[in-house]
Design a protein around this motif. Structure first.
Motif, mmCIF file in Angstrom:
data_model
loop_
_atom_site.group_PDB
_atom_site.id
_atom_site.type_symbol
_atom_site.label_atom_id
_atom_site.label_comp_id
_atom_site.label_asym_id
_atom_site.label_seq_id
_atom_site.Cartn_x
_atom_site.Cartn_y
_atom_site.Cartn_z
ATOM 1 N N HIS A 1 -13.445 -0.147 17.264
ATOM 2 C CA HIS A 1 -12.105 0.426 17.368
ATOM 3 C C HIS A 1 -11.976 1.576 16.392
ATOM 4 O O HIS A 1 -12.483 1.523 15.277
ATOM 5 C CB HIS A 1 -11.046 -0.645 17.076
ATOM 6 N N GLY B 1 -8.808 3.887 14.953
ATOM 7 C CA GLY B 1 -7.374 4.143 14.996
ATOM 8 C C GLY B 1 -6.720 3.894 13.654
ATOM 9 O O GLY B 1 -7.385 3.697 12.637
ATOM 10 N N SER C 1 -2.698 0.374 14.560
ATOM 11 C CA SER C 1 -3.393 0.111 15.825
ATOM 12 C C SER C 1 -4.334 -1.081 15.718
ATOM 13 O O SER C 1 -4.547 -1.804 16.689
ATOM 14 C CB SER C 1 -4.163 1.363 16.286
ATOM 15 N N VAL C 2 -4.904 -1.305 14.513
ATOM 16 C CA VAL C 2 -5.751 -2.484 14.298
ATOM 17 C C VAL C 2 -4.896 -3.744 14.374
ATOM 18 O O VAL C 2 -5.295 -4.758 14.969
ATOM 19 C CB VAL C 2 -6.472 -2.406 12.934
ATOM 20 N N LYS D 1 -2.161 -4.088 16.040
ATOM 21 C CA LYS D 1 -1.813 -4.287 17.453
ATOM 22 C C LYS D 1 -2.988 -4.869 18.228
ATOM 23 O O LYS D 1 -2.824 -5.754 19.076
ATOM 24 C CB LYS D 1 -1.376 -2.957 18.067
ATOM 25 N N LEU D 2 -4.197 -4.371 17.930
ATOM 26 C CA LEU D 2 -5.402 -4.854 18.609
ATOM 27 C C LEU D 2 -5.611 -6.346 18.377
ATOM 28 O O LEU D 2 -6.043 -7.069 19.283
ATOM 29 C CB LEU D 2 -6.622 -4.075 18.110
ATOM 30 N N SER D 3 -5.291 -6.816 17.174
ATOM 31 C CA SER D 3 -5.539 -8.219 16.835
ATOM 32 C C SER D 3 -4.621 -9.173 17.599
ATOM 33 O O SER D 3 -4.977 -10.332 17.818
ATOM 34 C CB SER D 3 -5.354 -8.438 15.333
ATOM 35 N N GLY D 4 -3.458 -8.694 17.963
ATOM 36 C CA GLY D 4 -2.503 -9.555 18.661
ATOM 37 C C GLY D 4 -1.779 -10.520 17.757
ATOM 38 O O GLY D 4 -1.006 -11.369 18.228
ATOM 39 N N SER E 1 -4.797 -9.407 10.375
ATOM 40 C CA SER E 1 -5.313 -8.877 11.639
ATOM 41 C C SER E 1 -6.838 -8.867 11.654
ATOM 42 O O SER E 1 -7.473 -9.230 12.655
ATOM 43 C CB SER E 1 -4.776 -7.458 11.856
ATOM 44 N N TYR E 2 -7.425 -8.457 10.528
ATOM 45 C CA TYR E 2 -8.890 -8.408 10.439
ATOM 46 C C TYR E 2 -9.490 -9.806 10.581
ATOM 47 O O TYR E 2 -10.491 -9.992 11.290
ATOM 48 C CB TYR E 2 -9.323 -7.784 9.117
ATOM 49 N N LEU F 1 -9.859 -10.832 14.011
ATOM 50 C CA LEU F 1 -10.878 -10.084 14.773
ATOM 51 C C LEU F 1 -12.298 -10.332 14.258
ATOM 52 O O LEU F 1 -13.267 -9.987 14.942
ATOM 53 C CB LEU F 1 -10.581 -8.570 14.687
#
Length: 252
Positions: A217, A219, A223-224, A226-229, A242-243, A246
């Motif tokens: 990814h 961004g 954005s990270v 958001k990516l993680s949900g 978030s990390y 992921l």
């Protein structure tokens, strides 16, 4: 200012090679701070070493200011400074000033400019008051600042920072982060690796999530997240939360 194209690095025997970096491509603009974020073994330090010229890529290209680094051996030397930090890299029995004087000769800084340049970089990292003290008497934080001072001696456009505040106390880490931001504000292009999520949150304009030697990814911190949900009831998720969500997917 810095572009990496399809960068690859393998180690070991040809029959059973280990691929540390599989296929990496990204760009960093002038004055931008970009963080490489990923688990141990993801290929972060190998990537930094290839950009710095310490390792040759198995395939791919490092483009600096529009030029292929492989075709111009002096390009990396003149345009890239690297800070790996740690306890090594200086003569413990020599002063900070004398250590930087030694490196100023290696960097081919003209003799008449050396003293002024050394004083400037020591002032930039707030070591001017101890410039004649032996480096062996320095604390870890002082040595880390001296590593950054050595990088500034070269006055390059690109600075690679590998875990620049690792093991430092909170106050010194804060000072070094302020210095990194000032360098970017003055037009330096910075690639940063760090396991300190708050550091990346406070410094990075962009985050490159790396896993198994590939960019997963590219961004902003937002954005990270958001990516993680990951969601929280009363606030946005942190980069660390978030990390962690992921991380399993980033490991080899």
């Amino acid at each position: 200012m810095l572009e990496v194209k399809n960068l690859k690095r393998q180690f070991g025997q040809k029959k059973q090679p280990f691929t540390a970096v599989a296929d990496l491509s990204f760009q960093i603009r002038k004055g931008e701070i970009v963080a490489l974020l990923g688990p141990n073994g993801a290929g972060k330090t190998t990537t930094v070493k290839m950009i710095a010229g310490y390792l040759s890529p198995t395939a791919g290209h490092v483009i600096i200011d529009g030029q292929d680094a492989a075709l111009s051996p002096k390009l990396v030397q003149n345009q890239v400074a690297t800070v790996f930090g740690g306890e090594l890299g200086f003569y413990a029995r020599a002063s900070a000033f004398d250590n930087l004087k030694f490196f100023s000769v290696l960097f081919k800084i003209p003799r008449k400019e050396r003293k002024k340049k050394i004083e400037e970089v020591l002032s930039a990292v707030q070591l001017q008051d101890v410039q004649y003290q032996k480096v062996g008497e320095f604390s870890r934080g002082m040595r880390q600042r001296l590593h950054i001072a050595r990088a500034l001696l070269k006055d390059t456009n690109i600075i690679l920072l590998d875990e620049p505040t690792n093991g430092l106390d909170v106050e010194i880490a804060h000072e070094i982060r302020d210095l990194i931001r000032k360098l970017a504000d003055n037009g330096k292009t910075i690639l940063l690796t760090s396991h300190t999520m708050s550091e990346i949150e406070s410094l990075a304009d962009r985050v490159l999530l790396i896993g198994a030697g590939k960019i997963v990814h590219d961004g902003t911190v937002e954005s990270v997240v958001k990516l993680s949900g990951v969601t929280k009831v009363n606030r946005p998720a942190t980069l660390e939360e978030s990390y962690l969500a992921l991380a399993d997917g980033l490991r080899r």
